[in-house]
Design a protein around this motif. Structure first.
Motif, PDB file in Angstrom:
ATOM      1  N   ARG A  89       3.728  60.294 158.861  1.00 51.18           N
ATOM      2  CA  ARG A  89       4.888  59.900 158.059  1.00 51.18           C
ATOM      3  C   ARG A  89       5.873  61.058 157.901  1.00 51.18           C
ATOM      4  NH1 ARG A  89       1.189  56.337 155.337  1.00 51.18           N
ATOM      5  NH2 ARG A  89       0.382  58.061 154.081  1.00 51.18           N
ATOM      6  N   ALA A  90       5.325  62.263 157.786  1.00 50.80           N
ATOM      7  CA  ALA A  90       6.203  63.433 157.699  1.00 50.80           C
ATOM      8  C   ALA A  90       6.840  63.748 159.049  1.00 50.80           C
ATOM      9  CB  ALA A  90       5.410  64.633 157.185  1.00 50.80           C
ATOM     10  N   ARG A  91       6.073  63.596 160.125  1.00 55.84           N
ATOM     11  CA  ARG A  91       6.572  63.944 161.458  1.00 55.84           C
ATOM     12  C   ARG A  91       7.617  62.961 161.959  1.00 55.84           C
ATOM     13  NH1 ARG A  91       4.815  63.772 166.774  1.00 55.84           N
ATOM     14  NH2 ARG A  91       3.345  62.134 166.243  1.00 55.84           N
ATOM     15  N   LEU A  92       7.597  61.741 161.445  1.00 53.47           N
ATOM     16  CA  LEU A  92       8.585  60.751 161.858  1.00 53.47           C
ATOM     17  C   LEU A  92       9.998  61.134 161.448  1.00 53.47           C
ATOM     18  CD1 LEU A  92       6.841  57.305 161.270  1.00 53.47           C
ATOM     19  CD2 LEU A  92       7.688  58.210 163.422  1.00 53.47           C
ATOM     20  N   ARG A  93      10.123  62.096 160.518  1.00 55.68           N
ATOM     21  CA  ARG A  93      11.463  62.550 160.138  1.00 55.68           C
ATOM     22  C   ARG A  93      12.212  63.136 161.334  1.00 55.68           C
ATOM     23  NH1 ARG A  93      12.318  63.478 154.638  1.00 55.68           N
ATOM     24  NH2 ARG A  93      11.069  62.013 153.427  1.00 55.68           N
ATOM     25  N   LEU A  94      11.487  63.546 162.380  1.00 50.31           N
ATOM     26  CA  LEU A  94      12.145  64.076 163.571  1.00 50.31           C
ATOM     27  C   LEU A  94      13.023  63.030 164.251  1.00 50.31           C
ATOM     28  CD1 LEU A  94       9.271  66.182 165.205  1.00 50.31           C
ATOM     29  CD2 LEU A  94      11.418  67.062 164.264  1.00 50.31           C
ATOM     30  N   ILE A  95      12.606  61.771 164.196  1.00 50.75           N
ATOM     31  CA  ILE A  95      13.327  60.728 164.927  1.00 50.75           C
ATOM     32  C   ILE A  95      13.868  59.635 164.018  1.00 50.75           C
ATOM     33  CG2 ILE A  95      12.051  61.095 167.074  1.00 50.75           C
ATOM     34  CD1 ILE A  95      10.337  58.672 166.313  1.00 50.75           C
ATOM     35  N   ASP A  96      13.554  59.686 162.731  1.00 47.93           N
ATOM     36  CA  ASP A  96      14.018  58.651 161.810  1.00 47.93           C
ATOM     37  C   ASP A  96      14.123  59.277 160.425  1.00 47.93           C
ATOM     38  OD1 ASP A  96      14.603  56.408 160.352  1.00 47.93           O
ATOM     39  OD2 ASP A  96      13.134  55.132 161.360  1.00 47.93           O
ATOM     40  N   SER A  97      15.342  59.359 159.921  1.00 48.10           N
ATOM     41  CA  SER A  97      15.562  60.029 158.642  1.00 48.10           C
ATOM     42  C   SER A  97      15.168  59.174 157.453  1.00 48.10           C
ATOM     43  CB  SER A  97      17.042  60.429 158.515  1.00 48.10           C
ATOM     44  OG  SER A  97      17.876  59.276 158.611  1.00 48.10           O
ATOM     45  N   ARG A  98      14.902  57.908 157.669  1.00 44.04           N
ATOM     46  CA  ARG A  98      14.510  57.046 156.554  1.00 44.04           C
ATOM     47  C   ARG A  98      13.111  57.418 156.089  1.00 44.04           C
ATOM     48  NH1 ARG A  98      14.918  51.291 159.106  1.00 44.04           N
ATOM     49  NH2 ARG A  98      13.870  52.488 160.753  1.00 44.04           N
ATOM     50  N   PRO A  99      12.936  57.689 154.798  1.00 47.46           N
ATOM     51  CA  PRO A  99      11.603  58.069 154.328  1.00 47.46           C
ATOM     52  C   PRO A  99      10.638  56.887 154.348  1.00 47.46           C
ATOM     53  CG  PRO A  99      13.089  57.828 152.473  1.00 47.46           C
ATOM     54  CD  PRO A  99      13.931  57.682 153.716  1.00 47.46           C
ATOM     55  N   ILE A 100       9.367  57.191 154.571  1.00 50.15           N
ATOM     56  CA  ILE A 100       8.321  56.177 154.530  1.00 50.15           C
ATOM     57  C   ILE A 100       7.410  56.522 153.355  1.00 50.15           C
ATOM     58  CG2 ILE A 100       6.455  55.044 155.776  1.00 50.15           C
ATOM     59  CD1 ILE A 100       7.700  55.883 158.347  1.00 50.15           C
ATOM     60  N   PRO A 101       7.507  55.816 152.246  1.00 50.64           N
ATOM     61  CA  PRO A 101       6.650  56.142 151.107  1.00 50.64           C
ATOM     62  C   PRO A 101       5.196  55.807 151.412  1.00 50.64           C
ATOM     63  CG  PRO A 101       7.869  54.121 150.684  1.00 50.64           C
ATOM     64  CD  PRO A 101       8.409  54.683 151.972  1.00 50.64           C
ATOM     65  N   ALA A 102       4.297  56.607 150.869  1.00 45.36           N
ATOM     66  CA  ALA A 102       2.869  56.335 151.034  1.00 45.36           C
ATOM     67  C   ALA A 102       2.524  55.044 150.303  1.00 45.36           C
ATOM     68  CB  ALA A 102       2.048  57.496 150.491  1.00 45.36           C
ATOM     69  N   PRO A 103       1.842  54.108 150.957  1.00 51.11           N
ATOM     70  CA  PRO A 103       1.562  52.816 150.314  1.00 51.11           C
ATOM     71  C   PRO A 103       0.329  52.827 149.438  1.00 51.11           C
ATOM     72  CG  PRO A 103       0.784  52.781 152.570  1.00 51.11           C
ATOM     73  CD  PRO A 103       1.407  54.146 152.356  1.00 51.11           C
ATOM     74  N   HIS A 104      -0.186  53.991 149.092  1.00 48.60           N
ATOM     75  CA  HIS A 104      -1.425  54.062 148.327  1.00 48.60           C
ATOM     76  C   HIS A 104      -1.129  54.371 146.869  1.00 48.60           C
ATOM     77  CE1 HIS A 104      -3.322  54.125 152.240  1.00 48.60           C
ATOM     78  NE2 HIS A 104      -2.684  55.223 152.549  1.00 48.60           N
ATOM     79  N   ARG A 105      -1.890  53.717 145.980  1.00 48.55           N
ATOM     80  CA  ARG A 105      -1.772  53.982 144.562  1.00 48.55           C
ATOM     81  C   ARG A 105      -2.640  55.166 144.173  1.00 48.55           C
ATOM     82  NH1 ARG A 105      -2.435  48.443 144.870  1.00 48.55           N
ATOM     83  NH2 ARG A 105      -4.606  48.623 144.274  1.00 48.55           N
TER      84      ARG A 105
END
Length: 421
Positions: A89-105
Motif C-alpha cells: 500500500r505504501a509502495r503503490l504511491r510510486l504509481i498512484d497518488s491516491r491513498p489506500i487506507p488499511a481496511p483493518h480495525r
C-alpha cells in the motif's frame, strides 16, 4: 495516476516511465522471497500430484510434508500477507497518488487484533494477493529480465567484440549500428510496457488491498450497530411501557377511584360538586388515553400470546374491514415480532387514511428461516414513499432488523405490501 499518464502523449517525457520502472524493479525484489517460500510449501503437493498421475501412492513423508505445508500456508499466510500488504500500500504511491487506507480495525489487545484479522475478508484478500505475487511475478519478471538484457545488448552492440543474435554472429563495430538503432526504437516500447505492467499490478493491488472490502466490513459494522440501536430502542420502549403501566397508570387508577368515592360523598347542590364531577370525568378520559398509549408502545397480547393473536386484535380495531390469515407459528425473536406488528399497524393506518379501501387482507406465513407478512388492500393504489405515507419509516424499521420490504401499488390498485423478516 499512472493509468491516466499512459494515455498522455507526453508520457515518455514525464517521470512516469522511471517511476514505473522503479516500481517494477522493486516488485521483483519483494516477490523473490515470497515466491521462494510459497513454492517451498507447495512443492510436496506438486510431487504428490505427479505420483497420483503416475498411478502411485505418495509416500508417507510426502503426505506429512503436504499437511505441514498446508498448515503453514493457512496459519502463517496471514502473518506474512498482512505486513506485505502494508508495504505494498505504501509502495503503490510510486504509481498512484491516491491513498489506500488499511481496511483493518484496531484492537487494544494483540490477541484480539490477531483473532480479528483471521475473521476479516480483507486478510484473506491480502493472502490471495501474496499468492498471486508468488505465482505470477517470477514469470513476468523473468520475461522482463530477458527483454532488458536484450535491450542492453542491442544498445551496446557496437562495443561488443562478438555476439550472437539468433543464428547470426555479429562482430562489434559498424556492423552492429543497425541493431543499436533497433534498440533505440524499442526503448520507448519497453518503457510503455513497464508502465502497462505497473498499471495492471496497481489495479490488482488496489482491488485486493484497498478499502473496498474494508468498506464492506464497515457496512457490516454499521448494519450491526443499527440492529443494536433498534434493540436498545425496543428495550427502552419496554421500560417506558412498564413505568407507565406499573407507575403512572396505577396511580391514575387510584386517583380516579378516590375522585369517584368523593363524588358520592358530596351533595349535588354543593359548590364543589361540579368541579369534582369534571375532575372525575377528565381522570377517566385520561385513563383511556394512557391505556391506548401503553398499548401503542407494545400491546400486551403480543407479549402474552404472540404475533398471530396480536394481528387479529389489531384487525378488530381497524376502521376498514380486515381479514387475517395467520399461521400458528412458534414464538419468534422479540424484535421480529415487534417489527412485524408495527409494520402491520402502520400499514393499516395508511390504508385507512389514504387508500379509500373497502377491505384488507393480512397474511402471515413462514418463509424459509423467517416470516413473510403481506397486507393487501383493494384501494386506489399509487402509494409512493416520497409523498410521506409512512413507507419510508416502515422500510427503515424493517431494514434495522435485516429484513426486506417490497411494495406493489399501481395506480387504481390494489396495493400489496410484503415484508420478509
Amino acid at each position: 495516476m499512472l493509468i491516466t499518464a499512459l494515455r498522455d502523449r507526453s508520457y515518455l517525457l514525464s517521470g512516469w516511465p522511471w517511476r514505473s520502472a522503479l516500481f517494477v524493479g522493486t516488485t521483483a525484489l519483494i516477490a523473490a522471497p515470497v515466491s521462494f517460500g510459497f513454492w517451498l510449501l507447495v512443492t510436496p503437493w506438486l510431487v504428490a500430484g505427479r505420483e497420483v498421475l503416475a498411478g502411485r501412492t505418495p509416500d508417507l513423508s510426502i503426505v506429512f510434508l503436504m499437511a505441514v505445508g498446508a498448515a503453514m500456508l493457512i496459519g502463517g499466510g496471514p502473518l506474512v500477507a498482512l505486513p506485505l500488504a502494508t508495504l505494498e500500500r505504501a509502495r503503490l504511491r510510486l504509481i498512484d497518488s491516491r491513498p489506500i487506507p488499511a481496511p483493518h480495525r484496531f484492537a487494544a489487545s494483540p490477541v484480539v487484533w490477531l483473532a480479528q484479522r483471521f475473521r476479516e475478508e480483507s486478510t484473506w484478500r491480502a493472502v490471495l494477493y501474496a499468492i498471486l505475487l508468488a505465482v505470477l511475478a517470477p514469470l513476468l519478471y523473468f520475461a522482463g529480465a530477458v527483454l532488458t538484457v536484450l535491450e542492453l545488448t542491442l544498445l551496446a552492440s557496437p562495443w561488443l567484440a562478438e555476439w550472437d543474435f539468433g543464428g547470426y554472429r555479429i562482430d562489434g563495430g559498424p556492423q552492429s549500428i543497425p541493431f543499436t538503432l533497433l534498440g533505440i526504437v524499442l526503448f520507448p516500447v519497453l518503457l510503455y510496457l513497464a508502465g502497462l505492467v505497473a498499471a495492471a499490478h496497481g489495479v490488482l493491488a488496489r482491488r485486493l488491498l484497498g478499502g473496498g472490502d474494508g468498506l464492506r466490513d464497515q457496512l457490516t459494522e454499521v448494519a450491526q450497530s443499527r440492529a443494536r440501536l433498534a434493540d436498545a430502542f425496543d428495550a427502552e420502549r419496554r421500560r417506558i411501557e412498564r413505568d407507565l403501566h406499573d407507575g403512572a397508570q396505577h396511580r391514575l387508577t387510584s386517583l380516579t377511584l378516590h375522585l369517584g368515592m368523593a363524588r358520592l360523598d358530596v351533595p349535588d347542590d354543593s359548590p364543589a360538586a361540579a368541579p369534582l364531577h369534571q375532575a372525575h370525568d377528565q381522570a377517566k378520559e385520561l385513563m383511556v388515553v394512557l391505556r391506548d398509549l401503553v398499548h401503542g408502545i407494545r400491546p400486551q397480547v403480543l407479549t402474552d400470546l404472540g404475533l398471530p393473536a396480536a394481528l387479529r386484535e389489531l384487525a378488530a380495531t381497524s376502521p376498514v374491514p380486515v381479514s387475517v390469515d395467520a399461521a400458528e407459528l412458534d414464538r419468534l425473536p422479540e424484535r421480529i415480532e415487534t417489527t412485524a406488528y408495527f409494520v402491520a399497524a402502520e400499514a393499516l393506518t395508511n390504508v385507512a387514511k389514504h387508500a379509500h379501501a373497502t377491505s384488507v387482507q393480512v397474511r402471515l406465513t413462514r418463509a424459509g428461516d423467517g416470516i413473510a407478512l403481506e397486507i393487501l388492500d383493494d384501494g386506489l393504489g399509487g402509494a409512493d414513499p416520497r409523498r410521506g405515507s409512512g413507507l419510508t419509516g416502515l422500510a427503515d424499521r424493517v431494514g434495522a432488523v435485516g429484513g426486506k420490504l417490497l411494495l406493489a401499488s399501481p395506480a387504481g390498485g390494489p396495493t400489496l405490501l410484503r415484508v420478509e423478516l
